[in-house]
Design a protein around this motif. Structure first.
Motif, mmCIF file in Angstrom:
data_model
loop_
_atom_site.group_PDB
_atom_site.id
_atom_site.type_symbol
_atom_site.label_atom_id
_atom_site.label_comp_id
_atom_site.label_asym_id
_atom_site.label_seq_id
_atom_site.Cartn_x
_atom_site.Cartn_y
_atom_site.Cartn_z
ATOM 1 N N GLU A 56 -7.705 0.727 -5.623
ATOM 2 C CA GLU A 56 -6.339 1.243 -5.658
ATOM 3 C C GLU A 56 -6.010 2.032 -4.387
ATOM 4 O OE1 GLU A 56 -2.545 1.720 -7.467
ATOM 5 O OE2 GLU A 56 -4.157 0.262 -7.619
ATOM 6 N N SER A 57 -6.936 2.828 -3.925
ATOM 7 C CA SER A 57 -6.691 3.638 -2.730
ATOM 8 C C SER A 57 -6.560 2.785 -1.480
ATOM 9 C CB SER A 57 -7.803 4.675 -2.552
ATOM 10 O OG SER A 57 -7.790 5.572 -3.634
ATOM 11 N N THR A 58 -7.320 1.713 -1.400
ATOM 12 C CA THR A 58 -7.196 0.801 -0.266
ATOM 13 C C THR A 58 -5.791 0.194 -0.243
ATOM 14 O OG1 THR A 58 -9.563 0.330 -0.262
ATOM 15 C CG2 THR A 58 -8.121 -1.297 0.790
ATOM 16 N N ARG A 59 -5.322 -0.241 -1.412
ATOM 17 C CA ARG A 59 -3.970 -0.800 -1.504
ATOM 18 C C ARG A 59 -2.925 0.250 -1.103
ATOM 19 N NH1 ARG A 59 0.197 -0.466 -4.773
ATOM 20 N NH2 ARG A 59 -0.881 0.768 -6.346
ATOM 21 N N LEU A 60 -3.057 1.447 -1.615
ATOM 22 C CA LEU A 60 -2.091 2.512 -1.306
ATOM 23 C C LEU A 60 -2.129 2.901 0.170
ATOM 24 C CD1 LEU A 60 -2.539 4.680 -4.520
ATOM 25 C CD2 LEU A 60 -0.475 3.410 -3.870
ATOM 26 N N MET A 61 -3.316 2.914 0.775
ATOM 27 C CA MET A 61 -3.421 3.217 2.208
ATOM 28 C C MET A 61 -2.721 2.144 3.027
ATOM 29 S SD MET A 61 -4.686 6.029 3.325
ATOM 30 C CE MET A 61 -4.682 5.480 5.008
ATOM 31 N N ASN A 62 -2.899 0.882 2.662
ATOM 32 C CA ASN A 62 -2.217 -0.200 3.375
ATOM 33 C C ASN A 62 -0.706 -0.050 3.248
ATOM 34 O OD1 ASN A 62 -4.593 -1.395 4.286
ATOM 35 N ND2 ASN A 62 -4.768 -2.702 2.491
ATOM 36 N N GLU A 63 -0.246 0.312 2.076
ATOM 37 C CA GLU A 63 1.188 0.529 1.882
ATOM 38 C C GLU A 63 1.681 1.727 2.687
ATOM 39 O OE1 GLU A 63 1.968 0.782 -2.318
ATOM 40 O OE2 GLU A 63 1.531 -1.341 -2.632
ATOM 41 N N LEU A 64 0.863 2.790 2.770
ATOM 42 C CA LEU A 64 1.254 3.953 3.586
ATOM 43 C C LEU A 64 1.566 3.525 5.009
ATOM 44 C CD1 LEU A 64 -1.112 7.026 2.946
ATOM 45 C CD2 LEU A 64 1.282 6.786 2.315
ATOM 46 N N LYS A 65 0.696 2.700 5.571
ATOM 47 C CA LYS A 65 0.899 2.242 6.949
ATOM 48 C C LYS A 65 2.181 1.421 7.071
ATOM 49 C CE LYS A 65 -3.465 0.878 6.999
ATOM 50 N NZ LYS A 65 -4.730 0.253 7.374
ATOM 51 N N GLU A 66 2.433 0.574 6.085
ATOM 52 C CA GLU A 66 3.661 -0.229 6.110
ATOM 53 C C GLU A 66 4.905 0.648 5.959
ATOM 54 O OE1 GLU A 66 4.327 -3.477 6.848
ATOM 55 O OE2 GLU A 66 2.232 -3.326 7.481
ATOM 56 N N TYR A 67 4.876 1.573 5.020
ATOM 57 C CA TYR A 67 6.030 2.459 4.822
ATOM 58 C C TYR A 67 6.294 3.305 6.063
ATOM 59 C CZ TYR A 67 5.858 1.235 -0.136
ATOM 60 O OH TYR A 67 5.865 0.561 -1.333
ATOM 61 N N SER A 68 5.230 3.673 6.746
ATOM 62 C CA SER A 68 5.392 4.450 7.973
ATOM 63 C C SER A 68 6.112 3.615 9.039
ATOM 64 C CB SER A 68 4.032 4.910 8.489
ATOM 65 O OG SER A 68 4.159 5.582 9.715
ATOM 66 N N LYS A 69 5.704 2.363 9.187
ATOM 67 C CA LYS A 69 6.345 1.471 10.162
ATOM 68 C C LYS A 69 7.823 1.266 9.827
ATOM 69 C CE LYS A 69 2.150 -1.150 11.087
ATOM 70 N NZ LYS A 69 1.461 -2.420 10.825
ATOM 71 N N GLN A 70 8.134 1.268 8.525
ATOM 72 C CA GLN A 70 9.509 1.045 8.068
ATOM 73 C C GLN A 70 10.319 2.345 7.999
ATOM 74 O OE1 GLN A 70 8.955 -0.779 4.234
ATOM 75 N NE2 GLN A 70 7.835 -2.506 5.079
ATOM 76 N N ASN A 71 9.682 3.460 8.319
ATOM 77 C CA ASN A 71 10.313 4.786 8.191
ATOM 78 C C ASN A 71 10.844 5.026 6.777
ATOM 79 O OD1 ASN A 71 9.828 5.636 10.850
ATOM 80 N ND2 ASN A 71 11.601 4.486 11.560
ATOM 81 N N ASP A 72 10.120 4.508 5.786
ATOM 82 C CA ASP A 72 10.477 4.715 4.383
ATOM 83 C C ASP A 72 9.710 5.935 3.882
ATOM 84 O OD1 ASP A 72 10.960 4.674 1.659
ATOM 85 O OD2 ASP A 72 10.724 2.507 1.474
ATOM 86 N N PHE A 73 10.252 7.106 4.194
ATOM 87 C CA PHE A 73 9.536 8.346 3.919
ATOM 88 C C PHE A 73 9.514 8.702 2.437
ATOM 89 C CE2 PHE A 73 10.919 8.704 8.389
ATOM 90 C CZ PHE A 73 9.652 8.583 8.949
ATOM 91 N N HIS A 74 10.461 8.193 1.671
ATOM 92 C CA HIS A 74 10.427 8.434 0.228
ATOM 93 C C HIS A 74 9.220 7.728 -0.393
ATOM 94 C CE1 HIS A 74 11.662 9.158 -3.868
ATOM 95 N NE2 HIS A 74 11.542 7.857 -4.106
ATOM 96 N N GLN A 75 9.041 6.435 -0.098
ATOM 97 C CA GLN A 75 7.895 5.697 -0.634
ATOM 98 C C GLN A 75 6.582 6.238 -0.068
ATOM 99 O OE1 GLN A 75 9.491 4.011 -3.509
ATOM 100 N NE2 GLN A 75 7.423 3.372 -3.089
ATOM 101 N N LEU A 76 6.616 6.638 1.182
ATOM 102 C CA LEU A 76 5.447 7.245 1.808
ATOM 103 C C LEU A 76 5.036 8.498 1.043
ATOM 104 C CD1 LEU A 76 3.659 6.774 4.321
ATOM 105 C CD2 LEU A 76 5.259 8.156 5.595
ATOM 106 N N GLN A 77 6.018 9.314 0.704
ATOM 107 C CA GLN A 77 5.759 10.533 -0.065
ATOM 108 C C GLN A 77 5.171 10.204 -1.437
ATOM 109 O OE1 GLN A 77 9.237 12.971 -0.754
ATOM 110 N NE2 GLN A 77 8.160 14.335 -2.133
ATOM 111 N N MET A 78 5.722 9.189 -2.100
ATOM 112 C CA MET A 78 5.235 8.806 -3.431
ATOM 113 C C MET A 78 3.788 8.313 -3.375
ATOM 114 S SD MET A 78 7.688 9.432 -5.584
ATOM 115 C CE MET A 78 8.010 10.857 -4.559
ATOM 116 N N ASN A 79 3.484 7.469 -2.395
ATOM 117 C CA ASN A 79 2.117 6.969 -2.266
ATOM 118 C C ASN A 79 1.147 8.094 -1.912
ATOM 119 O OD1 ASN A 79 3.298 4.393 -2.600
ATOM 120 N ND2 ASN A 79 1.739 3.480 -1.301
ATOM 121 N N ALA A 80 1.565 8.964 -1.011
ATOM 122 C CA ALA A 80 0.705 10.093 -0.633
ATOM 123 C C ALA A 80 0.438 10.978 -1.848
ATOM 124 C CB ALA A 80 1.343 10.888 0.497
ATOM 125 N N HIS A 81 1.457 11.176 -2.682
ATOM 126 C CA HIS A 81 1.297 11.979 -3.892
ATOM 127 C C HIS A 81 0.268 11.338 -4.831
ATOM 128 C CE1 HIS A 81 2.416 14.535 -7.287
ATOM 129 N NE2 HIS A 81 2.417 13.430 -8.004
#
Length: 121
Positions: A40-65
């Motif tokens: 699960e953490s590997t998947r969430l880390m990959n999504e963090l990188k994608e959300y960062s590239k997309q400047n989607d800080f809301h989803q980034l915040q949710m995944n980080a949480h």
């Protein structure tokens, strides 16, 4: 990996508590938990990188949480702390250094995976 590094990355008392929960069939319960955490953490880390590239800080915040909580629950305190920092930066709209924080989180996650793997051998 030296034990001092593991102590900094991990809360060993949390890991010992998880070890005491017994077995799931022939597999120690902690091994099952750690494997699920890695997936699960590997998947969430990959999504963090994608959300960062997309400047989607809301989803980034949710995944980080989510990463912060699951990491704390398994004893991965250093990684949890970095995820908390990412979460709060996104929440407070302080996003200038998000890429650096994600790089830091990724490096810490790899170290944490190695330390956890060592602990459940």
């Amino acid at each position: 990996m030296d034990s001092n590094k593991s102590v900094q990355l991990l809360d060993l008392s949390t890991i010992e508590n998880l070890k005491s929960l017994g077995n799931e069939g022939d597999t120690p319960f902690i091994n099952t938990i750690v494997e699920l955490y890695f997936q699960e953490s590997t998947r969430l880390m990959n999504e963090l990188k994608e959300y960062s590239k997309q400047n989607d800080f809301h989803q980034l915040q949710m995944n980080a949480h989510t990463l912060k909580g699951s990491s704390a629950n398994i004893g991965a305190v250093a990684f949890s702390a970095i995820c908390k920092e990412i979460e709060f930066c996104c929440r407070d709209n302080i996003t200038d250094n998000i890429s650096e924080l994600i790089d830091k989180a990724e490096e810490c996650f790899l170290q944490t995976k190695a330390a956890l793997t060592e602990q459940i051998k």
